[in-house]
Design an enzyme around this catalytic site. Structure first.
Site, PDB file in Angstrom:
ATOM      1  N   GLY A 167     -18.138 -12.020  -0.910  1.00  0.00           N
ATOM      2  CA  GLY A 167     -18.625 -11.589  -2.217  1.00  0.00           C
ATOM      3  C   GLY A 167     -17.511 -11.109  -3.131  1.00  0.00           C
ATOM      4  O   GLY A 167     -17.703 -10.244  -3.985  1.00  0.00           O
ATOM      5  N   HIS A 238     -13.323 -12.291  -9.096  1.00  0.00           N
ATOM      6  CA  HIS A 238     -13.662 -13.161  -7.959  1.00  0.00           C
ATOM      7  C   HIS A 238     -15.155 -13.449  -7.830  1.00  0.00           C
ATOM      8  O   HIS A 238     -15.606 -13.970  -6.824  1.00  0.00           O
ATOM      9  CB  HIS A 238     -13.150 -12.594  -6.630  1.00  0.00           C
ATOM     10  N   GLU A 290     -13.005 -21.228   2.717  1.00  0.00           N
ATOM     11  CA  GLU A 290     -14.013 -20.736   3.655  1.00  0.00           C
ATOM     12  C   GLU A 290     -15.277 -21.589   3.558  1.00  0.00           C
ATOM     13  O   GLU A 290     -15.403 -22.447   2.673  1.00  0.00           O
ATOM     14  CB  GLU A 290     -14.349 -19.275   3.351  1.00  0.00           C
ATOM     15  N   ARG A 294     -24.985 -21.025   4.191  1.00  0.00           N
ATOM     16  CA  ARG A 294     -26.302 -20.690   3.623  1.00  0.00           C
ATOM     17  C   ARG A 294     -26.470 -21.459   2.325  1.00  0.00           C
ATOM     18  O   ARG A 294     -25.532 -22.116   1.872  1.00  0.00           O
ATOM     19  CB  ARG A 294     -26.356 -19.189   3.312  1.00  0.00           C
TER      20      ARG A 294
HETATM   21  P1  ADP Z   1     -15.204 -14.409  -0.860  1.00  0.00           P
HETATM   22  O1  ADP Z   1     -15.646 -14.713   0.535  1.00  0.00           O
HETATM   23  O2  ADP Z   1     -15.119 -12.940  -1.115  1.00  0.00           O
HETATM   24  O3  ADP Z   1     -15.957 -15.160  -1.903  1.00  0.00           O
HETATM   25  P2  ADP Z   1     -12.999 -16.332  -1.035  1.00  0.00           P
HETATM   26  O4  ADP Z   1     -11.979 -16.465   0.029  1.00  0.00           O
HETATM   27  O5  ADP Z   1     -14.054 -17.366  -1.103  1.00  0.00           O
HETATM   28  O6  ADP Z   1     -13.669 -14.884  -0.925  1.00  0.00           O
HETATM   29  O7  ADP Z   1     -12.287 -16.247  -2.439  1.00  0.00           O
HETATM   30  C1  ADP Z   1     -12.970 -15.920  -3.635  1.00  0.00           C
HETATM   31  C2  ADP Z   1     -12.075 -16.121  -4.834  1.00  0.00           C
HETATM   32  O8  ADP Z   1     -10.880 -15.354  -4.698  1.00  0.00           O
HETATM   33  C3  ADP Z   1     -11.583 -17.537  -5.022  1.00  0.00           C
HETATM   34  O9  ADP Z   1     -12.518 -18.338  -5.706  1.00  0.00           O
HETATM   35  C4  ADP Z   1     -10.332 -17.287  -5.840  1.00  0.00           C
HETATM   36  O10 ADP Z   1     -10.651 -16.989  -7.175  1.00  0.00           O
HETATM   37  C5  ADP Z   1      -9.761 -16.044  -5.213  1.00  0.00           C
HETATM   38  N1  ADP Z   1      -8.819 -16.374  -4.121  1.00  0.00           N
HETATM   39  C6  ADP Z   1      -9.063 -16.352  -2.800  1.00  0.00           C
HETATM   40  N2  ADP Z   1      -7.976 -16.723  -2.087  1.00  0.00           N
HETATM   41  C7  ADP Z   1      -7.015 -17.003  -2.973  1.00  0.00           C
HETATM   42  C8  ADP Z   1      -5.647 -17.451  -2.874  1.00  0.00           C
HETATM   43  N3  ADP Z   1      -5.090 -17.673  -1.695  1.00  0.00           N
HETATM   44  N4  ADP Z   1      -4.959 -17.666  -4.032  1.00  0.00           N
HETATM   45  C9  ADP Z   1      -5.528 -17.460  -5.230  1.00  0.00           C
HETATM   46  N5  ADP Z   1      -6.796 -17.020  -5.393  1.00  0.00           N
HETATM   47  C10 ADP Z   1      -7.545 -16.784  -4.279  1.00  0.00           C
END
Ligand code: ADP
Length: 450
Positions: A167, A238, A290, A294
Site C-alpha cells: 500500500g 506511491h 511484486e 487479488r
Molecule cells: P507497494 O507494495 O507498497 O505498492 P511497490 O513495490 O509495488 O510497493 O511500489 C509502489 C511504488 O513505489 C511504485 O509504483 C513506484 O512508484 C515506487 N517504487 C517502488 N520501488 C521502486 C524503485 N526501485 N525505484 C523507483 N520507484 C520505486
C-alpha cells in the site's frame, strides 16, 4: 449454466462489495453481505440476498474480525468467500481458516499468498521464472554493514523496502551512505512495528520510471493468460490516483515482453485466479516489482478495454473451472482511464468523511461508475477514503482524456470534498497528455505549486 458456488459471502464493503454482488447475480450465485454497525444502511447490505452484522464500526472489530466473518459464512451456509481487496484479501491465515472450514477462498492458494505476500519471496519466484529484476540484495539485510556493502555495489540512489510492506508504505529512498547509516535501524524497527517482520531489503532506485502492471489469470494447473497492461504512474506518495489501460507509450516489443513475463511467472508457479504483476519501466527496460495476489482497485480499466469480466473469471477459476478466455481473444479495444474518487481534501489530502448532500453521476457512452455512495449516504471515517471510481473508455487515449474531463465536469458530489478537482488538473498537464509523466510526477508537480 452450472453455478460455480451455492452461496458466496463477500468479506468486504463499499464499491468492491457491490461489484462482486453484480458479478454473482450474472453467475446466478446468491450473496451474503457482511457489515459493521456503521454500514447498516450501506448499499452492499441492501443489494445482497442476505446480510450479517459482524461487529462495531472500527474494521478490527468487524471487517477484519476473522471469527465473526467465518461465523457469518457458517450460519448462512456460504460455500465461498470473496475477500475483495484490502481487509483480509491477502491474509494467508484467513485463507487457511476458510479452507479448513470446507469453504472456498476466492483467491490463490495459501502457499501463493505466502509467496507473494512477502516481496522477497515474490522476487525469488520471479527470478526463478527468469524475469528481469532491479539490482540490490537478494535477501533480507541483517546489518547496517551489509546494507552499506550492497548499496555500494548497487550504486546510489537505492530504496530500502520492508519485505512485508504494501500500500505504498514501508519504503525509503536513500541517496547516499550517510543517509543509509541514519535510516537503516529506523527502517527495520518501523518494518517490525508496521508489518510484523524486521526484514528489509535494498533495491536500485529508479528516478523517473513508469509503473506498468499486467493483469493475469491462472487456472491453478499451470495454465495462465495475461489480460493486457495498465499504467499507474500517476501516484501520490506511491498511491495510485489515475490508472489507464492499456499502458500507453510502450513499444510493441516492450509491451509483449512485459505481458509474456507476467504470464510466464503465473504459469510457472501454477497460480489460481487473478493477480497483477507490477513492473517499473525505464526506457526499453522493465523490472519486476511484486505480485498482488487479488483483484485490484483498477481492474475495471482492463475490463472496459478488453471486454472481460475479471470478477466472474476469478470466481469461476476459484471453483476449479478452466479459463474461459483464450489469449488470442485478448485484444485492446480503445483506451480506458480510471479516476479514483477519494473523499479527501484535494489540497491537504486529509480525509473528508460526512454526509453527501448532493450527488449526480456522469453518464453517456463509454462512462462507467463503480460507486457505493449516493445522495444522503454517509462516507464513514473508519475506512478507506475511496468513495467511487469513474472509468471512461474512448476510441484512443486522446478521446478517453476528453471524455473523462467531461465526465468529471458532470460529476456532482456535495457535502464532502473529493480529489476530482486535482485529478482534473493533472489530466490537463502536458506531461500527462504527452506521456512525459513518471511515478514521482504528481508529488513533484504538487511540490512545485506551493
Ligand atoms: P507497494 O507494495 O507498497 O505498492 P511497490 O513495490 O509495488 O510497493 O511500489 C509502489 C511504488 O513505489 C511504485 O509504483 C513506484 O512508484 C515506487 N517504487 C517502488 N520501488 C521502486 C524503485 N526501485 N525505484 C523507483 N520507484 C520505486
Amino acid at each position: 449454466m452450472r453455478r460455480p458456488f451455492k452461496k458466496l459471502l463477500i468479506a468486504n464493503r463499499g464499491e468492491i462489495a457491490l461489484r462482486i454482488i453484480r458479478a454473482c447475480k450474472e453467475l446466478d450465485i446468491p450473496t451474503v453481505a457482511i457489515f459493521s454497525q456503521a454500514d447498516r444502511n450501506a448499499l452492499h447490505v441492501r443489494f445482497a440476498d442476505e446480510a450479517v452484522c459482524v461487529g462495531p464500526a472500527p474494521a478490527v472489530g468487524s471487517y477484519l474480525n476473522m471469527p465473526a466473518v467465518l461465523s457469518a459464512a457458517q450460519i448462512t451456509g456460504a460455500d465461498a468467500i470473496h475477500p475483495g481487496y484490502g481487509f483480509l484479501a491477502e491474509n494467508a491465515r484467513f485463507a487457511e481458516k476458510v479452507g479448513r472450514m470446507g469453504i472456498t477462498f476466492v483467491g490463490p492458494s495459501v502457499e501463493h499468498l505466502h509467496t507473494f505476500g512477502d516481496k522477497l519471496s515474490a522476487k525469488e519466484a520471479a527470478r526463478t521464472a527468469g524475469l528481469p529484476l532491479l539490482g540490490g540484495s537478494t535477501g533480507a539485510i541483517d546489518s547496517v554493514e551489509d546494507a552499506m556493502r550492497v548499496a555500494d555495489a548497487t550504486g546510489y540512489p537505492v530504496i530500502l523496502k520492508a519485505a512485508g510492506g504494501g500500500g505504498g508504505k514501508g519504503m525509503r529512498v536513500v541517496e547516499d551512505e550517510e543517509a543509509l547509516l541514519r535510516v537503516f535501524d529506523v527502517a527495520q524497527a518501523e518494518s517490525l512495528a508496521a508489518f510484523g517482520s524486521k526484514d528489509v531489503f535494498i533495491e536500485k532506485y529508479l528516478r523517473k520510471p513508469r509503473h506498468v502492471e499486467v493483469q493475469v489469470a491462472g487456472d491453478g494447473r499451470g495454465g495462465g493468460i495475461h489480460v493486457g497492461t495498465r499504467d499507474c504512474s500517476m501516484q501520490r506518495r506511491h498511491q495510485k490516483i489515475i490508472e489507464e489501460a492499456p499502458a500507453p507509450f510502450l513499444s510493441d516489443s516492450l509491451r509483449s515482453r512485459i505481458e509474456e513475463a507476467a504470464s510466464s511467472l503465473i504459469r510457472s508457479v501454477g497460480y489460481r485466479t487473478v493477480a497483477t504483476c507490477e513492473f517499473l519501466v525505464e526506457g526499453e527496460g522493465f523490472y519486476f516489482l511484486e505480485v498482488n495476489p487479488r483483484i485490484q482497485v483498477e481492474h475495471p480499466a482492463t475490463e472496459e478495454v478488453y471486454g472481460v469480466d475479471l470478477i466472474q473469471e476469478q470466481i469461476r477459476l476459484a471453483a476449479g473451472e478452466d479459463l474461459s478466455i483464450e489469449q488470442s481473444a485478448i485484444v485492446a479495444q480503445g483506451h480506458a482511464i480510471e479516476i479514483r474518487v477519494n473523499a479527501e481534501d484535494p489540497r491537504t489530502f486529509l480525509p473528508s468523511p460526512g454526509l453527501i448532500t448532493g450527488y449526480h453521476e456522469p453518464g453517456g457512452p463509454g462512462v462507467r461508475i463503480d460507486s457505493a455512495v449516493h445522495e444522503h449516504a454517509i462516507v464513514q471515517p473508519f475506512y478507506d477514503s475511496l468513495a467511487a471510481k469513474l472509468i471512461v473508455r474512448g476510441r484512443d487515449r486522446e478521446h478517453a482524456i476528453r471524455r473523462v474531463l467531461h465526465a468529471i465536469d458532470e460529476f456532482v458530489v456535495e457535502g464532502i470534498k473529493t480529489t476530482l478537482p486535482l485529478q482534473r488538473e493533472l489530466l490537463c498537464t502536458p506531461e500527462f497528455q504527452e506521456g512525459r509523466h513518471y511515478t514521482r510526477f504528481v508529488d513533484e508537480w504538487l511540490a512545485s505549486r506551493v
